[in-house]
Motif scaffolding. Sequence first.
Motif, short mmCIF file in Angstrom:
data_model
loop_
_atom_site.label_atom_id
_atom_site.label_comp_id
_atom_site.label_asym_id
_atom_site.label_seq_id
_atom_site.Cartn_x
_atom_site.Cartn_y
_atom_site.Cartn_z
N ILE A 242 0.83 -1.21 0.00
CA ILE A 242 0.00 0.00 0.00
C ILE A 242 0.86 1.25 0.00
N PHE A 243 1.89 1.26 0.84
CA PHE A 243 2.66 2.49 1.04
C PHE A 243 3.79 2.68 0.03
N ALA A 244 4.37 1.59 -0.48
CA ALA A 244 5.49 1.74 -1.43
C ALA A 244 5.11 2.49 -2.70
N PRO A 245 3.92 2.25 -3.29
CA PRO A 245 3.61 2.97 -4.54
C PRO A 245 3.43 4.47 -4.36
N ASN A 246 3.28 4.95 -3.14
CA ASN A 246 2.92 6.34 -2.92
C ASN A 246 4.02 7.33 -3.27
N HIS A 247 5.27 6.98 -2.96
CA HIS A 247 6.37 7.93 -3.15
C HIS A 247 7.63 7.30 -3.72
#
Length: 351
Positions: A242-247
């Motif tokens: 979930i968090f890796a694609p964000n930034h």
Amino acid sequence: MTTSTEAPPVRTPDAAQGSDFARLSRRIIDAGLQKRLPGYYVLRFTLVGLALVLGWTAFFALGDSWWQLAVAVGLGLIFGQLALLAHDLAHRQVFTKRRPSEIGGLIIGNLGIGMSYGWWMNKHTRHHANPNHEELDPDVAPDILVWSTDQAREAKGLPRFIGRHQAGLFFPLLTLEGFNLHVAGVRALRQPHMKRRWLEGALLFAHIIGYVVALFLVLPPGLAVAFLLIHQAVFGVYLGSIFAPNHKGMPTLRGNARPDFLRKQVLTSRNVKGGWFIDVAMGGLNYQIEHHLFPSMPSPHLRHAQAIVRDYCEEIDIPYHETGLVQSWREALRHLNEVGAPIRERAGAES
């Protein structure tokens, strides 16, 4: 939009540019997208709470059965959904006041999933203030992985060892992220920024002790260990996915590179396209650009805000990057491979 590790040129905002975010904010407010959605959160908390109760009910009902490994997978996903609820609480998307937000965060974070709410709040607040800034964002600190070529050139110890092949190791390492959250929360109890360390510690250890005791009372040792490993691995991979694609793979900042608020948040963030399933699975964080611009906005409103933000960015010529989920992972992994090149080159020169 490019996914290079170098930050884009920073233009010094003039008077008109300085009001860019103010004009966007006015459009968002006029559209009613900052209003609270209590009915939505009552439903969401109820559904996730019921899923948690059903998961643990199945665990105790099944007893000594290898079907428990399927329960472990399910509870790993449910823990991820609980973490997303804690995230919304932390940003005051649910309650406008601090106290109920903190109480909910402590119950869900510390007691529910064994993650320190105070530790995470401190870390996540710094991330939102300076996303992808190498010296200021703790999410791109070279702890185990390196996130820029500059970090790779300076890497020593574990980051240097892992950095050579960090793209291939990224998802395997995520299987340890659930354990890392527990350990980081316990270690944070000694840090001065923790305001309620005794309460946080009591809730954390109540979760850890209750969790371990339940596993080894209900299951034989081998199955208990298998359940623990699978549950925590699924939890870690789910959160990381979930968090890796964000930034990750978006431009990074360094030193005095400080764009204005609007550009800083948009240029360093990536949106993930998809329908309702992606919205539910990622808890609205697939609209990462809008979330960073308006962190207190209730997550269901983010998809409505996207059209306004995207059109506004096109209007004032700010690159706006969105892609599919799988492609977002590819971009993040490609970035990890590229920035690890100096470590591989140095290793080749020394061999």
